[in-house]
Design a protein around this motif. Structure first.
Motif, PDB file in Angstrom:
ATOM      1  N   ALA A 113      -6.294   2.599  -0.935  1.00 40.32           N
ATOM      2  CA  ALA A 113      -5.268   3.640  -0.914  1.00 40.32           C
ATOM      3  C   ALA A 113      -4.118   3.257  -0.002  1.00 40.32           C
ATOM      4  O   ALA A 113      -3.061   3.887  -0.028  1.00 40.32           O
ATOM      5  N   ASP A 114      -4.291   2.217   0.798  1.00 41.88           N
ATOM      6  CA  ASP A 114      -3.321   1.818   1.818  1.00 41.88           C
ATOM      7  C   ASP A 114      -2.797   0.415   1.513  1.00 41.88           C
ATOM      8  O   ASP A 114      -3.586  -0.507   1.263  1.00 41.88           O
ATOM      9  N   GLY A 115      -1.477   0.252   1.547  1.00 43.44           N
ATOM     10  CA  GLY A 115      -0.874  -1.027   1.182  1.00 43.44           C
ATOM     11  C   GLY A 115      -1.266  -2.180   2.086  1.00 43.44           C
ATOM     12  O   GLY A 115      -1.520  -3.289   1.616  1.00 43.44           O
ATOM     13  N   LEU A 116      -1.341  -1.944   3.391  1.00 39.18           N
ATOM     14  CA  LEU A 116      -1.703  -3.017   4.318  1.00 39.18           C
ATOM     15  C   LEU A 116      -3.154  -3.449   4.132  1.00 39.18           C
ATOM     16  O   LEU A 116      -3.471  -4.638   4.236  1.00 39.18           O
ATOM     17  N   GLU A 117      -4.032  -2.492   3.851  1.00 39.32           N
ATOM     18  CA  GLU A 117      -5.425  -2.848   3.601  1.00 39.32           C
ATOM     19  C   GLU A 117      -5.543  -3.705   2.342  1.00 39.32           C
ATOM     20  O   GLU A 117      -6.309  -4.676   2.306  1.00 39.32           O
ATOM     21  N   ALA A 118      -4.790  -3.352   1.318  1.00 40.71           N
ATOM     22  CA  ALA A 118      -4.792  -4.153   0.087  1.00 40.71           C
ATOM     23  C   ALA A 118      -4.222  -5.534   0.351  1.00 40.71           C
ATOM     24  O   ALA A 118      -4.742  -6.549  -0.143  1.00 40.71           O
ATOM     25  N   HIS A 119      -3.144  -5.592   1.139  1.00 35.77           N
ATOM     26  CA  HIS A 119      -2.516  -6.866   1.491  1.00 35.77           C
ATOM     27  C   HIS A 119      -3.533  -7.773   2.187  1.00 35.77           C
ATOM     28  O   HIS A 119      -3.666  -8.958   1.853  1.00 35.77           O
ATOM     29  N   ASP A 120      -4.267  -7.231   3.145  1.00 33.56           N
ATOM     30  CA  ASP A 120      -5.267  -8.025   3.871  1.00 33.56           C
ATOM     31  C   ASP A 120      -6.375  -8.496   2.936  1.00 33.56           C
ATOM     32  O   ASP A 120      -6.873  -9.629   3.062  1.00 33.56           O
ATOM     33  N   ALA A 121      -6.783  -7.648   2.001  1.00 33.78           N
ATOM     34  CA  ALA A 121      -7.851  -8.008   1.074  1.00 33.78           C
ATOM     35  C   ALA A 121      -7.445  -9.183   0.191  1.00 33.78           C
ATOM     36  O   ALA A 121      -8.264 -10.061  -0.111  1.00 33.78           O
ATOM     37  N   ILE A 122      -6.181  -9.224  -0.212  1.00 28.75           N
ATOM     38  CA  ILE A 122      -5.693 -10.306  -1.069  1.00 28.75           C
ATOM     39  C   ILE A 122      -5.800 -11.652  -0.366  1.00 28.75           C
ATOM     40  O   ILE A 122      -6.009 -12.691  -1.002  1.00 28.75           O
ATOM     41  N   TYR A 123      -5.682 -11.645   0.965  1.00 30.98           N
ATOM     42  CA  TYR A 123      -5.767 -12.892   1.722  1.00 30.98           C
ATOM     43  C   TYR A 123      -7.199 -13.254   2.104  1.00 30.98           C
ATOM     44  O   TYR A 123      -7.439 -14.340   2.639  1.00 30.98           O
ATOM     45  N   SER A 124      -8.142 -12.366   1.822  1.00 24.87           N
ATOM     46  CA  SER A 124      -9.536 -12.667   2.140  1.00 24.87           C
ATOM     47  C   SER A 124     -10.382 -12.882   0.891  1.00 24.87           C
ATOM     48  O   SER A 124     -11.538 -13.314   0.984  1.00 24.87           O
ATOM     49  N   LYS A 125      -9.816 -12.620  -0.287  1.00 19.23           N
ATOM     50  CA  LYS A 125     -10.576 -12.740  -1.525  1.00 19.23           C
ATOM     51  C   LYS A 125      -9.631 -13.068  -2.661  1.00 19.23           C
ATOM     52  O   LYS A 125      -8.467 -12.645  -2.656  1.00 19.23           O
ATOM     53  N   LEU A 126     -10.107 -13.838  -3.633  1.00 20.85           N
ATOM     54  CA  LEU A 126      -9.277 -14.192  -4.780  1.00 20.85           C
ATOM     55  C   LEU A 126      -9.454 -13.151  -5.884  1.00 20.85           C
ATOM     56  O   LEU A 126     -10.581 -12.830  -6.269  1.00 20.85           O
ATOM     57  N   TYR A 127      -8.340 -12.632  -6.392  1.00 21.98           N
ATOM     58  CA  TYR A 127      -8.365 -11.666  -7.483  1.00 21.98           C
ATOM     59  C   TYR A 127      -7.707 -12.268  -8.720  1.00 21.98           C
ATOM     60  O   TYR A 127      -6.833 -13.144  -8.628  1.00 21.98           O
ATOM     61  N   ASP A 128      -8.111 -11.772  -9.890  1.00 21.29           N
ATOM     62  CA  ASP A 128      -7.546 -12.233 -11.150  1.00 21.29           C
ATOM     63  C   ASP A 128      -6.365 -11.380 -11.597  1.00 21.29           C
ATOM     64  O   ASP A 128      -5.546 -11.820 -12.403  1.00 21.29           O
ATOM     65  N   LEU A 129      -6.285 -10.152 -11.078  1.00 23.26           N
ATOM     66  CA  LEU A 129      -5.215  -9.237 -11.470  1.00 23.26           C
ATOM     67  C   LEU A 129      -5.026  -8.203 -10.372  1.00 23.26           C
ATOM     68  O   LEU A 129      -5.999  -7.762  -9.749  1.00 23.26           O
ATOM     69  N   LEU A 130      -3.759  -7.803 -10.171  1.00 22.51           N
ATOM     70  CA  LEU A 130      -3.441  -6.766  -9.194  1.00 22.51           C
ATOM     71  C   LEU A 130      -2.851  -5.566  -9.921  1.00 22.51           C
ATOM     72  O   LEU A 130      -1.909  -5.711 -10.701  1.00 22.51           O
ATOM     73  N   LEU A 131      -3.399  -4.377  -9.655  1.00 27.29           N
ATOM     74  CA  LEU A 131      -2.827  -3.120 -10.151  1.00 27.29           C
ATOM     75  C   LEU A 131      -2.278  -2.387  -8.940  1.00 27.29           C
ATOM     76  O   LEU A 131      -3.047  -1.959  -8.069  1.00 27.29           O
ATOM     77  N   LEU A 132      -0.955  -2.237  -8.876  1.00 32.93           N
ATOM     78  CA  LEU A 132      -0.315  -1.764  -7.655  1.00 32.93           C
ATOM     79  C   LEU A 132       0.508  -0.512  -7.887  1.00 32.93           C
ATOM     80  O   LEU A 132       1.471  -0.523  -8.671  1.00 32.93           O
ATOM     81  N   ASP A 133       0.133   0.569  -7.206  1.00 30.21           N
ATOM     82  CA  ASP A 133       1.010   1.727  -7.135  1.00 30.21           C
ATOM     83  C   ASP A 133       2.183   1.347  -6.235  1.00 30.21           C
ATOM     84  O   ASP A 133       2.051   0.510  -5.336  1.00 30.21           O
ATOM     85  N   VAL A 134       3.337   1.947  -6.450  1.00 29.86           N
ATOM     86  CA  VAL A 134       4.518   1.595  -5.654  1.00 29.86           C
ATOM     87  C   VAL A 134       4.550   2.398  -4.358  1.00 29.86           C
ATOM     88  O   VAL A 134       4.658   1.836  -3.262  1.00 29.86           O
ATOM     89  N   ASN A 135       4.456   3.702  -4.446  1.00 32.93           N
ATOM     90  CA  ASN A 135       4.591   4.566  -3.270  1.00 32.93           C
ATOM     91  C   ASN A 135       3.224   4.850  -2.645  1.00 32.93           C
ATOM     92  O   ASN A 135       2.533   5.795  -3.021  1.00 32.93           O
ATOM     93  N   VAL A 136       2.845   3.986  -1.714  1.00 33.73           N
ATOM     94  CA  VAL A 136       1.578   4.117  -1.007  1.00 33.73           C
ATOM     95  C   VAL A 136       1.828   3.982   0.492  1.00 33.73           C
ATOM     96  O   VAL A 136       2.864   3.452   0.907  1.00 33.73           O
ATOM     97  N   PRO A 137       0.905   4.452   1.338  1.00 36.86           N
ATOM     98  CA  PRO A 137       1.099   4.373   2.791  1.00 36.86           C
ATOM     99  C   PRO A 137       1.138   2.937   3.317  1.00 36.86           C
ATOM    100  O   PRO A 137       0.603   2.020   2.699  1.00 36.86           O
ATOM    101  N   SER A 138       1.790   2.799   4.479  1.00 30.00           N
ATOM    102  CA  SER A 138       1.822   1.565   5.288  1.00 30.00           C
ATOM    103  C   SER A 138       2.700   0.457   4.715  1.00 30.00           C
ATOM    104  O   SER A 138       3.543  -0.093   5.403  1.00 30.00           O
ATOM    105  N   MET A 139       2.484   0.100   3.458  1.00 34.06           N
ATOM    106  CA  MET A 139       3.241  -0.991   2.835  1.00 34.06           C
ATOM    107  C   MET A 139       3.310  -0.700   1.347  1.00 34.06           C
ATOM    108  O   MET A 139       2.282  -0.652   0.668  1.00 34.06           O
ATOM    109  N   ASN A 140       4.510  -0.464   0.823  1.00 31.28           N
ATOM    110  CA  ASN A 140       4.585  -0.089  -0.588  1.00 31.28           C
ATOM    111  C   ASN A 140       4.305  -1.283  -1.503  1.00 31.28           C
ATOM    112  O   ASN A 140       4.294  -2.435  -1.074  1.00 31.28           O
TER     113      ASN A 140
END
Length: 217
Positions: free
Chosen positions: A31-58
């Motif tokens: 639910a939080d942009g920074l948490e998602a950002h950190d996860a991307i750098y700790s794990k490899l994903y095949d696809l990202l589904l991103l809401d635009v207006n989210v807390p911390s980092m859009n």
């Protein structure tokens, strides 16, 4: 296939996650942009589904940041925005598609399938691995001489990582980050890769001593 979902509306996030898991995707939701950002750098994903207006980092800022670091994972924005300026902004940041809220979950599945085909399969239904071996990335189905080879989940993950890095040696660190998301003993990785190799013709997965494994095509 591993999907990262960033959506701060709880009910919608849960609905999307449950639907995609029923479609046999593996989904990590945030639910939080920074948490998602950190996860991307700790794990490899095949696809990202991103809401635009989210807390911390859009969503725009998140995608721009990872694109600057060379991450090319296909991304779809989930948004209620309709004006062309915002849509253009998203494409400039590096998304491959938009889906406007509210949307039907079946439409989302179609958009995901199209994004995967365009990015990984170059519009081919099957990936040819040689010796009459084919892998369907969308269905997670491996065949040899038209007969299905049953794979365990860890074997599918390993095969897909090797396919996405065809002609590149996949190192132990890449396996750790891409499959387990943490450090595991190299001996454990070798055992799992060898289990997969035993189900395939010998020439498909090759060992590069001291470096890792590769599929060359």
């Amino acid at each position: 296939m591993k999907i990262l979902l960033l959506e701060d509306e709880y009910a919608l996030r849960l609905s999307i996650k449950e639907f995609l898991e029923d479609c046999n995707y593996e989904v990590d939701d945030f639910a939080d942009g920074l948490e998602a950002h950190d996860a991307i750098y700790s794990k490899l994903y095949d696809l990202l589904l991103l809401d635009v207006n989210v807390p911390s980092m859009n969503g725009f800022a998140l995608l721009q940041a990872i694109r600057k670091d060379g991450n090319k994972t296909p991304a779809i924005f989930l948004t209620s925005m309709v004006d062309m300026q915002n849509l253009n902004e998203g494409y400039k940041k590096g998304c491959c598609d938009y889906i406007r809220k509210p949307f039907d979950l079946l439409e989302l599945e179609l958009r995901i399938n199209q994004a995967v085909k365009s990015f990984y399969l170059q519009n081919d239904e099957l990936i040819a691995l040689g010796n009459d071996v084919f892998y369907d990335m969308l269905k997670g189905k491996l065949t040899h001489c038209s007969k299905e080879i049953i794979l365990r989940k860890i074997e599918k993950d390993i095969l897909e990582l090797l396919i996405k890095n065809k002609n590149i040696v996949v190192s132990m660190q890449m396996f750790q980050e891409g499959i387990w998301g943490e450090y595991v003993e190299p001996a454990t990785i070798r055992v799992q890769v060898n289990n997969l190799k035993q189900k395939l013709p010998e020439s498909i997965i090759q060992n590069r001593r001291g470096m890792g494994y590769i599929i060359e095509r």
